[in-house]
Design a protein around this motif. Structure first.
Motif, short mmCIF file in Angstrom:
data_model
loop_
_atom_site.label_atom_id
_atom_site.label_comp_id
_atom_site.label_asym_id
_atom_site.label_seq_id
_atom_site.Cartn_x
_atom_site.Cartn_y
_atom_site.Cartn_z
N GLY A 1 0.80 -1.21 0.00
CA GLY A 1 0.00 0.00 0.00
C GLY A 1 0.83 1.26 0.00
N ILE A 2 0.14 2.38 0.12
CA ILE A 2 0.79 3.69 0.05
C ILE A 2 0.24 4.56 1.17
N LEU A 3 1.12 5.26 1.86
CA LEU A 3 0.74 6.25 2.87
C LEU A 3 0.97 7.64 2.31
N LYS A 4 -0.04 8.51 2.47
CA LYS A 4 0.12 9.88 1.99
C LYS A 4 0.88 10.72 3.00
N ARG A 5 0.75 10.34 4.31
CA ARG A 5 1.50 11.07 5.34
C ARG A 5 1.78 10.11 6.50
N PRO A 6 2.83 10.37 7.28
CA PRO A 6 3.19 9.46 8.38
C PRO A 6 2.11 9.48 9.47
N PRO A 7 1.88 8.36 10.18
CA PRO A 7 0.92 8.33 11.28
C PRO A 7 1.45 9.11 12.48
N THR A 8 0.54 9.78 13.20
CA THR A 8 0.90 10.57 14.38
C THR A 8 0.08 10.11 15.58
N GLU A 9 0.61 10.29 16.77
CA GLU A 9 -0.09 9.91 18.00
C GLU A 9 -1.31 10.77 18.23
N GLU A 10 -1.25 12.05 17.82
CA GLU A 10 -2.40 12.93 17.99
C GLU A 10 -3.59 12.47 17.17
N GLU A 11 -3.31 11.87 16.02
CA GLU A 11 -4.39 11.45 15.13
C GLU A 11 -4.86 10.03 15.41
N LEU A 12 -3.92 9.13 15.72
CA LEU A 12 -4.27 7.71 15.83
C LEU A 12 -4.09 7.15 17.24
N GLU B 1 1.94 -8.10 8.20
CA GLU B 1 3.37 -7.88 7.97
C GLU B 1 3.74 -6.48 8.45
N ILE B 2 4.84 -6.37 9.14
CA ILE B 2 5.32 -5.09 9.65
C ILE B 2 6.19 -4.43 8.57
N VAL B 3 5.86 -3.20 8.22
CA VAL B 3 6.54 -2.49 7.14
C VAL B 3 6.98 -1.12 7.67
N PRO B 4 8.20 -0.69 7.38
CA PRO B 4 8.61 0.66 7.77
C PRO B 4 7.75 1.72 7.08
N VAL B 5 7.49 2.77 7.77
CA VAL B 5 6.62 3.83 7.24
C VAL B 5 7.28 4.53 6.06
N GLU B 6 8.61 4.70 6.10
CA GLU B 6 9.30 5.43 5.04
C GLU B 6 9.20 4.72 3.69
N ASP B 7 8.99 3.40 3.71
CA ASP B 7 8.85 2.67 2.45
C ASP B 7 7.47 2.83 1.83
N LEU B 8 6.54 3.43 2.54
CA LEU B 8 5.16 3.53 2.06
C LEU B 8 4.77 4.94 1.65
N LEU B 9 5.66 5.92 1.85
CA LEU B 9 5.32 7.30 1.54
C LEU B 9 5.57 7.59 0.08
N LEU C 1 -4.68 2.16 2.21
CA LEU C 1 -4.58 1.64 3.57
C LEU C 1 -5.65 2.30 4.45
N ARG C 2 -6.42 1.46 5.22
CA ARG C 2 -7.44 1.95 6.14
C ARG C 2 -7.00 1.63 7.57
N PHE C 3 -7.01 2.65 8.41
CA PHE C 3 -6.59 2.44 9.80
C PHE C 3 -7.65 1.60 10.54
N ASP C 4 -7.23 0.47 11.12
CA ASP C 4 -8.12 -0.43 11.86
C ASP C 4 -8.00 -0.09 13.34
N SER C 5 -8.89 0.75 13.82
CA SER C 5 -8.81 1.20 15.21
C SER C 5 -9.08 0.07 16.20
N ASP C 6 -10.02 -0.83 15.86
CA ASP C 6 -10.35 -1.93 16.78
C ASP C 6 -9.17 -2.87 16.96
N ALA C 7 -8.55 -3.25 15.86
CA ALA C 7 -7.40 -4.15 15.95
C ALA C 7 -6.23 -3.48 16.67
#
Length: 794
Positions: free
Chosen positions: A203-214, A237-245, A284-290
């Motif tokens: 997948g692709i991330l448009k911006r890095p995840p932040t604690e304030e948001e997630l 699978e665990i993927v570094p964030v920099e590889d998805l931007l 990519l959709r953030f899964d808050s429950d998981a």
């Protein structure tokens, strides 16, 4: 002449004298009775249940929020206390190390590749650049719109614009020629598939995840799983964030340049992909429950952080109210002391002492009940009900004491008021004070709690006498609350507790007492039915003349109704004179002869001037008709659901007395016929039982006296007194008062009260000068009443 009788020596003569059995002999005799053994086993079983409810083998935890200890509380054993704050901090650190969970939907990227292929086919088949071509150009090479102002730095003359259009046309032709080559599109599709493969997989991330948001989580890497697949978040699978931007990560532009032969074509493709990827929904959709589930699991894996306390270390300071944290530390020290091996022998000792205490209190209460309230001892149902109420009271008090509100007063006060209503003030006082000792021993062995509980229930028992209105129950609850408030404040001040905390505790106890008053008032009908008692409230309702049975009595047997009203007035005053329940006697008198309404014409008070029907009947048949009104009245009372005490009085108000009139009449007939067998006196007696209470005995006398007083031609005070004494002595010698507990002094008091009441009924009148002299009464005719006494009617 000698009788030759053997001469006995003095020791032998002494040995033949039998003395009455002593205390222990009577005790063993009673103990061998089966009904006594059943009751003893029931009491022992209840004591075991009470012992299990109190759990005396464990010393209670007596500290509560707001309590100020008079001296420092120090640790007596080494223990470890869970540091809640440090544990929460460790859990938060563990939650921050959790990977954010995202669900991947790669179908959008596949559709994007198909769309790009279709567009490229369209471009290859076009001679001139279509409108879609501008999406393949960098923004600085795109032709400005006509309504858009040109930048001041760019040339806007026609010659320059024409050159620019020619350059774009040439660039388009080069792009078209590069794709027109044989196999170029197929090679380009394979290159795109290879270049976009990492994005289709992660997948692709448009911006890095932040604690304030997630929320809490790692910002440098995320966990990805395919949405709708067989695998779940735990298999992701665990993927570094920099590889998805976009623009970073896998370096989309470099991968396109390496996979496509023409650098210009790769550059145009890259610009088109970037324009679409920036505007399309995220893959990519953030899964808050998981993610939250992962955080909770991370927190659960953290071991509690414990702080060690050594013996002698201060746990709470003197004269400072205990806080929740200090209470938690004290509770953990309490649990540690209970778990020590050396505490086991002391548990056995405390458990044994607690059981002995319970048995002692049970024995004391049982002996008091045996001396004061035999109807409880005689009824197995009443004993069972009383024991069950006591166990439930202790169990509920222990459960309610665990709450910070400390509402153990409610069950105990409810028990005290219930027993006072059912069995009297003395029984309620003794039993509730015994339960107060057990409850204070269970929830915290301190003298202050015992005094507060005992004083409050004692006040309620003293004030709860005759209950004539539901408002009295609420009033008793209010006054008991004042007593509880005063005791809480007074004892707390003497113990040095903070005034504010004492005030709140006192208000709680005051409120619980009022709540109990309302609870008893609302549950009074259920208590009356279950405990088989009748209160003054119910008696006042039953004494209403609009009651269906009384209305039917007026219609069918008006003479009997008038007789019942007169008996009620006499019996009420007589019962009150000896301290009996006058209201119960009055209401029972209203209903005591309701059985006569089935055959009213066979009773003298309903015959009027008609012929006496008994003249044509045998004495035995007349006796059966007279006696039957007792059974008929009891059956009618049960059918109309009258209280059991009133039914008992209906059955007992004649006892086993003799129907004297018909017995003597049968004797006269027997004398005229010498061939007849001797009369059986028992056949002319009421079946009983004899009066079992003072109220029943008072009604028996009042009924007999009221009927007999009508036979007096001139009811002077002397004749009235002589009649009352004669009837009372006859009933006494006949043994009718043997089972009701009435003593001679009380019988004398009843006689005096009946004499005064009858004299008031038959008081004289002053003749006025113009009044005509009254005619002398005719000779009276003697006819039977239901009392077995000859009743004369002029």
């Amino acid at each position: 002449m000698s009788l030759n009788m053997p001469k006995r020596k003095r020791p032998k003569r002494v040995n033949t004298l039998e003395m009455p059995p002593g205390f222990w002999a009577k005790f063993w005799t009673q103990l061998r009775r089966q009904d006594v053994q059943v009751r003893l086993l029931l009491i022992i079983f209840a004591a075991v249940l009470m012992w299990a409810c109190i759990q005396p083998w464990n010393p209670p935890f007596s500290y509560r929020p707001g309590y100020a200890p008079p001296r420092d509380i120090v640790a007596t054993v080494p223990f470890r206390h869970i540091d809640t704050i440090a544990t929460l901090q460790a859990q938060d650190l563990s939650a921050q190390d959790v990977n954010y969970v995202f669900a991947l939907d790669a179908t959008r990227l596949l559709r994007l590749r198909e769309e790009l292929h279709n567009i490229l086919v369209q471009l290859v088949s076009s001679d001139r650049p279509p409108a879609i071509w501008k999406e393949f150009l960098p923004s600085e090479k795109q032709e400005p719109k006509q309504n858009q102002e040109a930048d001041a730095a760019e040339p806007t003359d026609p010659e320059t614009l024409a050159k620019a259009r020619a350059a774009r046309q040439e660039e388009f032709q080069q792009f078209r020629e590069a794709l027109n080559k044989e196999g170029a599109l197929a090679k380009l599709d394979r290159a795109l598939e290879e270049a976009l493969a990492p994005y289709e997989r992660h997948g692709i991330l448009k911006r890095p995840p932040t604690e304030e948001e997630l929320g809490q989580g790692r910002p440098d890497q995320i966990l990805i799983y395919r949405e709708g697949g067989e695998e779940g978040p735990e298999d992701g699978e665990i993927v570094p964030v920099e590889d998805l931007l976009l623009g970073e990560g896998y370096r989309l532009q470099d991968r396109l340049s390496g996979a496509i032969d023409s650098v210009d074509v790769a550059d145009h493709i890259y610009h088109w992909l970037m324009s679409r990827l920036n505007t399309m929904p995220s893959l990519l959709r953030f899964d808050s429950d998981a993610t939250e589930k992962a955080r909770q699991a991370a927190r659960a894996r953290v071991q509690p952080v414990k702080k060690r306390y050594a013996p002698g270390q201060t746990l709470a300071q003197a004269n400072h109210p205990l806080t929740e944290k200090e209470l938690q530390v004290l509770r953990e020290e309490y649990q540690e002391k209970l778990s020590l091996p050396e505490a086991i022998p002391r548990k056995y000792l405390r458990g044994t002492a607690g059981f002995v205490l319970i048995l002692s209190l049970f024995s004391l209460c049982g002996y008091f009940i045996y001396r004061k309230e035999l109807r409880i001892v005689d009824s197995l149902r009443r004993i069972t009900t009383l024991l069950l109420l006591a166990i439930l009271t202790v169990l509920l008090s222990r459960w309610l004491s665990l709450d910070s509100w400390r509402a153990e007063l409610i069950p105990l006060l409810f028990f005290a008021m219930t027993i006072a209503i059912a069995y009297g003030q003395e029984i309620a006082l003794v039993l509730s004070c015994a339960l107060a000792i057990m409850i204070s021993y269970a929830v915290g062995p301190n003298l202050e709690l015992s005094i507060i509980l005992g004083g409050t229930v004692a006040a309620a028992a003293f004030m709860l006498g005759r209950v004539r209105s539901r408002g009295k129950l609420i009033k008793v609850g209010f006054l008991s609350g004042l007593v509880a408030f005063g005791l809480t404040m007074g004892l707390g001040i003497l113990d040095g507790q903070p005034l504010l905390s004492l005030f709140y505790d006192g208000l709680h106890n005051f409120g619980w007492a009022i709540v109990t008053g309302f609870l008893v008032s609302g549950s009074l009908p259920l208590l009356e039915r279950y405990l088989e008692v009748v209160t003054d409230i119910s008696l006042l309702e039953l004494g209403d003349v609009a009651h269906p049975l009384l209305q039917e009595l007026v219609r069918r047997a008006p003479g009997t109704y008038n007789h019942s009203i007169n008996v009620a007035a006499l019996a009420d005053a007589a019962a009150e004179s000896i301290g009996a329940n006058g209201l119960l006697v009055r209401v029972a008198a209203y209903f005591h002869d309701i059985g006569k309404m089935l055959k009213p014409s066979y009773f003298i008070e309903n015959q009027g001037q008609d012929e006496n029907r008994h003249d044509s009947l045998l004495p035995t048949m007349s006796t059966l008709i007279i006696i039957a009104h007792v059974k008929d009245g009891a059956d009618l009372a049960r059918q109309r659901h009258l209280p059991q005490p009133i039914i008992d009085i209906i059955e007992q108000h004649h006892g086993t007395t003799l129907v004297q009139y018909f017995y003597e009449r049968a004797n006269r007939q027997a004398e005229d016929n010498p061939d007849r067998s001797p009369l059986d006196e028992d056949a002319f007696r009421y079946p009983g039982p004899k009066p079992q209470s003072k109220e029943a005995a008072v009604l028996m006398l009042s009924d007999s006296v009221e009927s007999a007083s009508r036979t007096l031609a001139e009811p002077t005070p002397t004749r009235i007194r002589h009649l009352v004494e004669k009837i009372a002595m006859a009933r006494l010698l006949d043994g009718q008062f043997d089972e009701c507990g009435l003593n001679l002094q009380e019988l004398k008091t009843i006689q005096e009260r009946l004499v005064k009441s009858l004299i008031a009924v038959y008081h004289g009148r002053v003749k006025y000068p113009d009044s005509k002299p009254e005619p002398k009464p005719e000779a009276s005719r003697s006819v039977p009443s239901s009392q077995g006494t000859d009743v004369a009617v002029g």
